[in-house]
Design a protein around this motif. Structure first.
Motif, mmCIF file in Angstrom:
data_model
loop_
_atom_site.group_PDB
_atom_site.id
_atom_site.type_symbol
_atom_site.label_atom_id
_atom_site.label_comp_id
_atom_site.label_asym_id
_atom_site.label_seq_id
_atom_site.Cartn_x
_atom_site.Cartn_y
_atom_site.Cartn_z
ATOM 1 N N VAL A 109 -69.981 8.999 -35.777
ATOM 2 C CA VAL A 109 -70.794 8.542 -36.901
ATOM 3 C C VAL A 109 -70.235 9.164 -38.174
ATOM 4 C CG1 VAL A 109 -73.125 8.362 -37.842
ATOM 5 C CG2 VAL A 109 -72.795 8.430 -35.346
ATOM 6 N N GLU A 110 -69.741 8.312 -39.056
ATOM 7 C CA GLU A 110 -69.213 8.770 -40.348
ATOM 8 C C GLU A 110 -70.372 8.911 -41.316
ATOM 9 O OE1 GLU A 110 -66.301 5.999 -41.835
ATOM 10 O OE2 GLU A 110 -65.204 5.950 -39.946
ATOM 11 N N MET A 111 -70.402 10.042 -42.015
ATOM 12 C CA MET A 111 -71.507 10.289 -42.955
ATOM 13 C C MET A 111 -70.989 10.838 -44.274
ATOM 14 S SD MET A 111 -74.156 12.263 -40.440
ATOM 15 C CE MET A 111 -74.193 11.855 -38.689
ATOM 16 N N VAL B 67 -75.562 7.902 -43.731
ATOM 17 C CA VAL B 67 -74.610 7.391 -42.742
ATOM 18 C C VAL B 67 -73.796 6.254 -43.352
ATOM 19 C CG1 VAL B 67 -74.379 6.170 -40.542
ATOM 20 C CG2 VAL B 67 -75.884 8.155 -40.721
ATOM 21 N N ASN B 68 -72.483 6.344 -43.206
ATOM 22 C CA ASN B 68 -71.592 5.297 -43.703
ATOM 23 C C ASN B 68 -71.339 4.255 -42.622
ATOM 24 O OD1 ASN B 68 -69.672 3.788 -45.112
ATOM 25 N ND2 ASN B 68 -68.001 5.110 -44.428
ATOM 26 N N GLU B 69 -70.760 4.665 -41.500
ATOM 27 C CA GLU B 69 -70.588 3.695 -40.421
ATOM 28 C C GLU B 69 -70.527 4.361 -39.062
ATOM 29 O OE1 GLU B 69 -67.128 1.191 -40.814
ATOM 30 O OE2 GLU B 69 -65.793 2.841 -41.234
ATOM 31 N N ILE B 70 -70.755 3.521 -38.040
ATOM 32 C CA ILE B 70 -70.759 3.984 -36.654
ATOM 33 C C ILE B 70 -69.514 3.406 -35.979
ATOM 34 C CG2 ILE B 70 -72.006 3.924 -34.444
ATOM 35 C CD1 ILE B 70 -74.513 3.020 -36.040
HETATM 36 MG MG LIG Z 1 -64.754 4.310 -42.152
#
Ligand SMILES: [Mg+2]
Ligand SMILES: Nc1ncnc2c1ncn2[C@@H]1O[C@H](COP(=O)(O)OP(=O)(O)O)[C@@H](O)[C@H]1O
Length: 366
Positions: free
Chosen positions: A257-259, A272-275
């Motif tokens: 999980v990108e945050m 949270v940006n993307e999973i």
């Molecule tokens: Mg990304």
């Protein structure tokens, strides 16, 4: 009724959709535990085929090839999330597919993903669905005149994205993407980017790695450092968010999980940006930096095996080798303690991930 997952033992074959470096490192980790891998991908000559016991070069829509592939393997996984949903569903009728179709459904499309996260009370950047050029101007106004336009599907390494500061530019970007459905995101004034990587087993057990911090160059991950320079409470929350998402997806395997970390009046806030429903570039440090790499952990999880220790061996810096940077391989080999990984790609191209190097600054041990 769904059949229970088969018992996987050493000697079993793991089917992997996709043949890039992630598939390659999955196959290598599996091999160490006596698991064979069978790679399925449309293009021969990709890096994972070199290290796997079996391979199929066929389109994701080739049902005859998919049937033969399913029959040759015990469990199926994937190294990238853009597997057509129909392919995953077709295979899932024949063999267990982990992570399951729900994880693909929620993460292939940025609009669906953000709504899913918000339904879990997980904060994301503000967003608006953009289905036509006319939708851009009002959305931009509601975001105080600036935003990032992203295609809903198939984006990676910043592709299918444009920073927008006026509606005309936004409409031009929308047209350049082929007028496919998009979203406009509010720009997040982040202090850092981090990722939370963890694994959920078939029994629902969950183990997270220490939160790491990412820097990008030209929209491509350049460096990951672990641990991230954030407060312990923030790190703990980041891990809890990853677990909450994995539980909601009834997930099996490694999830990243990108945050964004935003520092505001209330301290460090997470957005949270993307999973990524798969192993992730920002987790490559776990190969040399922990006892159980993300790749091994994924193989363990989808096999129904116990998850391994995620304890970090020291302070860690992982640098991607992008394009020409891979030409430094000989110099890196001469550096004491530098752990070099090359993906065996035949041709160097600008922006292409050719390998990575991890440096572990060990903790004193007794
Ligand atoms: Mg990304
Ligand atoms: N809403 C946003 N606000 C600020 N920066 C962003 C935003 N969305 C993306 N970025 C920047 O662009 C990078 C790539 O965007 P991301 O959505 O992760 O797409 P990709 O699929 O290409 O990784 C992010 O890592 C971040 O640096």
């Amino acid at each position: 009724v769904k059949k229970p997952d088969p018992v996987i033992e050493p000697g079993a074959t793991i089917g992997i959709l996709g043949a890039g470096q992630l598939g390659r490192m999955l196959a290598l980790a599996g091999a160490r535990l006596g698991l064979k891998s069978h790679i399925y991908a449309p293009d021969a000559g990709e890096p994972a085929f070199d290290v796997a016991a079996g391979g199929t070069v066929a389109a994701y829509e080739d049902e005859a090839a998919l049937v033969r592939f399913a029959e040759a393997v015990d469990v199926i996984t994937y190294e990238f999330e853009n597997i057509p949903a129909a392919t995953a569903a077709f295979l899932a009728e024949r063999r267990p597919v982990h992570p399951g179709p729900l994880a693909l459904e929620k993460t292939q499309d940025r609009l669906i993903e953000k709504r899913f996260l918000n339904d879990l009370d997980v904060a994301t950047a503000g967003f608006a669905a953009i289905d036509s050029a006319e939708a851009i101007a009002p959305a931009l106004t509601s975001f105080s005149g600036a935003g990032i336009l992203k295609t809903r599907r198939f984006g990676y390494d910043g592709k299918g994205q444009a920073m927008i500061r006026d509606a005309a530019k936004g409409e031009a970007a929308f047209a350049s993407f082929g007028k496919v459905p998009a979203i406009l995101e509010r720009i997040v004034p982040f202090a850092r980017e981090i990722s939370a990587i963890g694994a959920r087993g078939r029994d629902g057990s969950f183990r997270a790695y220490d939160i790491c911090e990412n820097s990008h160059a030209n929209h491509i991950l350049s460096r990951t450092e672990a641990p991230a320079a954030i407060k312990p409470a923030t790190a703990q929350r980041a891990g809890e968010i990853a677990k909450c998402i994995a539980d909601a997806l009834d997930y099996v395997g490694v999830i990243a999980v990108e945050m964004f970390v935003v520092v505001g009046t209330k301290g460090e806030e997470l957005i949270v940006n993307e999973i990524a429903p798969r192993v992730h570039n920002s987790g490559h440090w776990t190969i040399d930096g922990t006892a159980t790499s993300q790749f091994e952990q994924h193989m363990r999880a989808i096999s129904g095996w116990p998850l391994g220790s995620t304890e970090r061996r020291g302070r860690i810096v992982m640098d991607n080798l992008i394009g020409d940077e891979a030409l430094r391989w000989r110099e890196i080999l001469q550096e004491e303690g530098a752990c070099l990984h090359l993906y065996g790609k035949s041709e160097i191209r600008d922006g292409r991930k050719m390998g990575h190097v991890t440096r572990v600054y060990m903790k004193e041990t007794g």
